[in-house]
Write a protein that holds these residues in place. Sequence first.
Motif, PDB file in Angstrom:
ATOM      1  N   TRP A  34       0.832  -1.191   0.000  1.00 31.14           N
ATOM      2  CA  TRP A  34       0.000   0.000   0.000  1.00 31.14           C
ATOM      3  C   TRP A  34       0.869   1.244   0.000  1.00 31.14           C
ATOM      4  N   SER A  35       0.443   2.243  -0.769  1.00 29.66           N
ATOM      5  CA  SER A  35       1.062   3.560  -0.667  1.00 29.66           C
ATOM      6  C   SER A  35       0.532   4.223   0.599  1.00 29.66           C
ATOM      7  N   ALA A  36       1.442   4.687   1.436  1.00 26.64           N
ATOM      8  CA  ALA A  36       1.054   5.292   2.705  1.00 26.64           C
ATOM      9  C   ALA A  36       1.759   6.624   2.870  1.00 26.64           C
ATOM     10  N   LEU A  37       1.136   7.505   3.629  1.00 30.51           N
ATOM     11  CA  LEU A  37       1.691   8.829   3.864  1.00 30.51           C
ATOM     12  C   LEU A  37       1.851   9.045   5.365  1.00 30.51           C
ATOM     13  N   ALA A  38       3.023   9.529   5.748  1.00 28.02           N
ATOM     14  CA  ALA A  38       3.289   9.915   7.134  1.00 28.02           C
ATOM     15  C   ALA A  38       3.447  11.424   7.201  1.00 28.02           C
ATOM     16  N   LEU A  39       2.725  12.055   8.106  1.00 30.33           N
ATOM     17  CA  LEU A  39       2.935  13.461   8.415  1.00 30.33           C
ATOM     18  C   LEU A  39       4.026  13.510   9.475  1.00 30.33           C
ATOM     19  N   THR A  40       5.233  13.842   9.050  1.00 28.69           N
ATOM     20  CA  THR A  40       6.401  13.615   9.902  1.00 28.69           C
ATOM     21  C   THR A  40       6.424  14.510  11.133  1.00 28.69           C
ATOM     22  N   ASP A  41       5.767  15.659  11.090  1.00 31.43           N
ATOM     23  CA  ASP A  41       5.710  16.493  12.285  1.00 31.43           C
ATOM     24  C   ASP A  41       4.852  15.847  13.371  1.00 31.43           C
ATOM     25  N   LEU A  42       3.979  14.922  12.965  1.00 30.85           N
ATOM     26  CA  LEU A  42       3.093  14.264  13.925  1.00 30.85           C
ATOM     27  C   LEU A  42       3.623  12.908  14.358  1.00 30.85           C
ATOM     28  N   LEU A 186       4.946  33.138   1.576  1.00 33.10           N
ATOM     29  CA  LEU A 186       4.610  32.715   2.928  1.00 33.10           C
ATOM     30  C   LEU A 186       3.261  32.029   2.950  1.00 33.10           C
ATOM     31  N   THR A 187       3.086  31.161   3.936  1.00 32.52           N
ATOM     32  CA  THR A 187       1.855  30.388   4.053  1.00 32.52           C
ATOM     33  C   THR A 187       1.322  30.487   5.474  1.00 32.52           C
ATOM     34  N   VAL A 188      -0.002  30.556   5.584  1.00 35.94           N
ATOM     35  CA  VAL A 188      -0.666  30.617   6.881  1.00 35.94           C
ATOM     36  C   VAL A 188      -1.772  29.568   6.889  1.00 35.94           C
ATOM     37  N   SER A 189      -1.746  28.681   7.857  1.00 32.49           N
ATOM     38  CA  SER A 189      -2.833  27.712   8.016  1.00 32.49           C
ATOM     39  C   SER A 189      -3.805  28.258   9.057  1.00 32.49           C
ATOM     40  N   ALA A 190      -5.056  28.418   8.645  1.00 35.87           N
ATOM     41  CA  ALA A 190      -6.058  29.078   9.483  1.00 35.87           C
ATOM     42  C   ALA A 190      -7.081  28.073  10.000  1.00 35.87           C
ATOM     43  N   GLU A 191      -7.755  28.458  11.068  1.00 34.05           N
ATOM     44  CA  GLU A 191      -8.807  27.649  11.678  1.00 34.05           C
ATOM     45  C   GLU A 191      -8.219  26.315  12.144  1.00 34.05           C
ATOM     46  N   GLN A 192      -8.828  25.188  11.747  1.00 39.57           N
ATOM     47  CA  GLN A 192      -8.343  23.879  12.194  1.00 39.57           C
ATOM     48  C   GLN A 192      -7.219  23.335  11.321  1.00 39.57           C
ATOM     49  N   SER A 193      -6.933  23.963  10.198  1.00 38.92           N
ATOM     50  CA  SER A 193      -5.804  23.517   9.381  1.00 38.92           C
ATOM     51  C   SER A 193      -4.502  23.865  10.090  1.00 38.92           C
ATOM     52  N   PHE A 194      -3.440  23.139   9.761  1.00 39.02           N
ATOM     53  CA  PHE A 194      -2.172  23.345  10.460  1.00 39.02           C
ATOM     54  C   PHE A 194      -1.008  23.006   9.537  1.00 39.02           C
ATOM     55  N   GLY A 195       0.183  23.480   9.936  1.00 35.52           N
ATOM     56  CA  GLY A 195       1.392  23.119   9.210  1.00 35.52           C
ATOM     57  C   GLY A 195       1.912  24.171   8.264  1.00 35.52           C
ATOM     58  N   GLY A 196       1.285  25.351   8.199  1.00 32.67           N
ATOM     59  CA  GLY A 196       1.844  26.438   7.411  1.00 32.67           C
ATOM     60  C   GLY A 196       3.063  27.019   8.094  1.00 32.67           C
ATOM     61  N   GLN A 197       3.738  27.917   7.406  1.00 34.47           N
ATOM     62  CA  GLN A 197       4.859  28.614   8.040  1.00 34.47           C
ATOM     63  C   GLN A 197       4.379  29.398   9.256  1.00 34.47           C
ATOM     64  N   TYR A 198       3.125  29.834   9.216  1.00 34.48           N
ATOM     65  CA  TYR A 198       2.494  30.533  10.324  1.00 34.48           C
ATOM     66  C   TYR A 198       1.112  29.920  10.561  1.00 34.48           C
ATOM     67  N   GLU A 199       0.652  30.028  11.792  1.00 34.25           N
ATOM     68  CA  GLU A 199      -0.655  29.493  12.178  1.00 34.25           C
ATOM     69  C   GLU A 199      -1.567  30.639  12.603  1.00 34.25           C
ATOM     70  N   ALA A 200      -2.860  30.493  12.320  1.00 32.75           N
ATOM     71  CA  ALA A 200      -3.829  31.494  12.757  1.00 32.75           C
ATOM     72  C   ALA A 200      -5.086  30.792  13.246  1.00 32.75           C
ATOM     73  N   ILE A 201      -5.770  31.440  14.174  1.00 31.12           N
ATOM     74  CA  ILE A 201      -6.976  30.851  14.764  1.00 31.12           C
ATOM     75  C   ILE A 201      -8.168  31.032  13.842  1.00 31.12           C
ATOM     76  N   THR A 202      -8.230  32.147  13.116  1.00 26.80           N
ATOM     77  CA  THR A 202      -9.353  32.410  12.213  1.00 26.80           C
ATOM     78  C   THR A 202      -8.823  32.904  10.864  1.00 26.80           C
ATOM     79  N   VAL A 203      -9.688  32.848   9.863  1.00 26.58           N
ATOM     80  CA  VAL A 203      -9.337  33.406   8.557  1.00 26.58           C
ATOM     81  C   VAL A 203      -9.154  34.920   8.675  1.00 26.58           C
ATOM     82  N   HIS A 204      -9.992  35.567   9.459  1.00 25.10           N
ATOM     83  CA  HIS A 204      -9.896  37.021   9.611  1.00 25.10           C
ATOM     84  C   HIS A 204      -8.529  37.432  10.153  1.00 25.10           C
ATOM     85  N   SER A 205      -8.089  36.782  11.227  1.00 20.28           N
ATOM     86  CA  SER A 205      -6.788  37.162  11.787  1.00 20.28           C
ATOM     87  C   SER A 205      -5.649  36.737  10.874  1.00 20.28           C
ATOM     88  N   ALA A 206      -5.820  35.643  10.127  1.00 22.28           N
ATOM     89  CA  ALA A 206      -4.802  35.252   9.151  1.00 22.28           C
ATOM     90  C   ALA A 206      -4.625  36.332   8.094  1.00 22.28           C
TER      91      ALA A 206
END
Length: 368
Positions: A34-42, A186-206
């Motif tokens: 099987w092809s499998a994917l590991a999210l290495t930060d996790l 640059l990348t920002v992961s907003a809301e429940q998404s994660f793993g961008g160069q920066y993290e934000a709690i909401t789209v508005h604050s992102a």
Amino acid sequence: MIHWRAGTVIDVGRSSPGAQECSVQPDGETDTRWSALALTDLVGAPRPGDRVLLNVSALRKGLGTGGQALIVARPDALPSDPPADAPGHIMKARYTPLQTMVCALEEQESPFHEALRTDPKVVAGDLDGTPVIVAELHSALPAILAGIRAERPDTRVAYVMTDSGALPMAYSRTVAGLVEGGWLDLTVSAEQSFGGQYEAITVHSALLAACWVLDAEIIVVAQGPGNAGSSTAWGYSGLSSGEALNAVHTLRGRAIAALRVSGADPRARHRGLSHHADTALGRVVLGSADVVIADLPGDFGALVRDQAQALVAEATGNLRLIEVPSAGLREALAASPVPLGTMGRGVEIDDAPFVTAAAAGRYAAGLL
């Protein structure tokens, strides 16, 4: 409902920041790989011989995007805990077994907290007309960037990923390739998404942080890979694009809609302008937004123009139709550092989605 399996890593393949592909032999199936994917930060980086616990639900269903086995854990090779004094206390993918702790731009431990707490423009929620391009599909991102670069190559661009598609940004080979290729700053992961160069709690604050703290000149907002649909008007994940356009309007930015268009989709509801525009743009958007089309040739171009005109005329919000010249955009698309593809079709089969998205990028760059 989750399909669980255990297995052994046989070999490892392609990797990108935060992700590692590998081949896994499931227990009791000696002839199966099987092809499998590991999210290495996790879960850390798998090695041949590692025992792994797998979530194979998408694999069993034969899904397209996301149709791999996902490595949930390496029980005999757990990654080290982060330092006890590491900053950050915001959980993403909250209350799932793999919830991950991040340091969001807004929170008190962040080096950006004070600026986001006190900057007058941020406090007022004012993007001051900054162009923000919102796309329904993740696959539009490289085409939008091609259009920006065709008009203004040195523009500083931020990508804000919403949580209506893939949650881990590391899942996107597109983002990894665009960053590596120098097309995305640059990348920002907003809301429940994660793993961008920066993290934000909401789209508005992102959006506000990207503009006033991270110095982006243009911002692109889209969900991650894995658009979910149901052949119904309201049951699809791309509906979040309408909400993102509302956020831009609320924050006094320049909202720009990158349309989902196709000249080759076998489904009539997605031929020309996708029927999703009637809902996400025609009904969900309550403020103002620029709706960009390209000067596509022939009868197909006339069809898209007519559909877009009808959309704008009947919309609940204040939509403005903008037609942008496509000259040079196909050459700009050809320079993309990542493959162009949407719904299984490349630019050689259906160039309309990519030229239309690139036109939105060109228009945004022209506003600067």
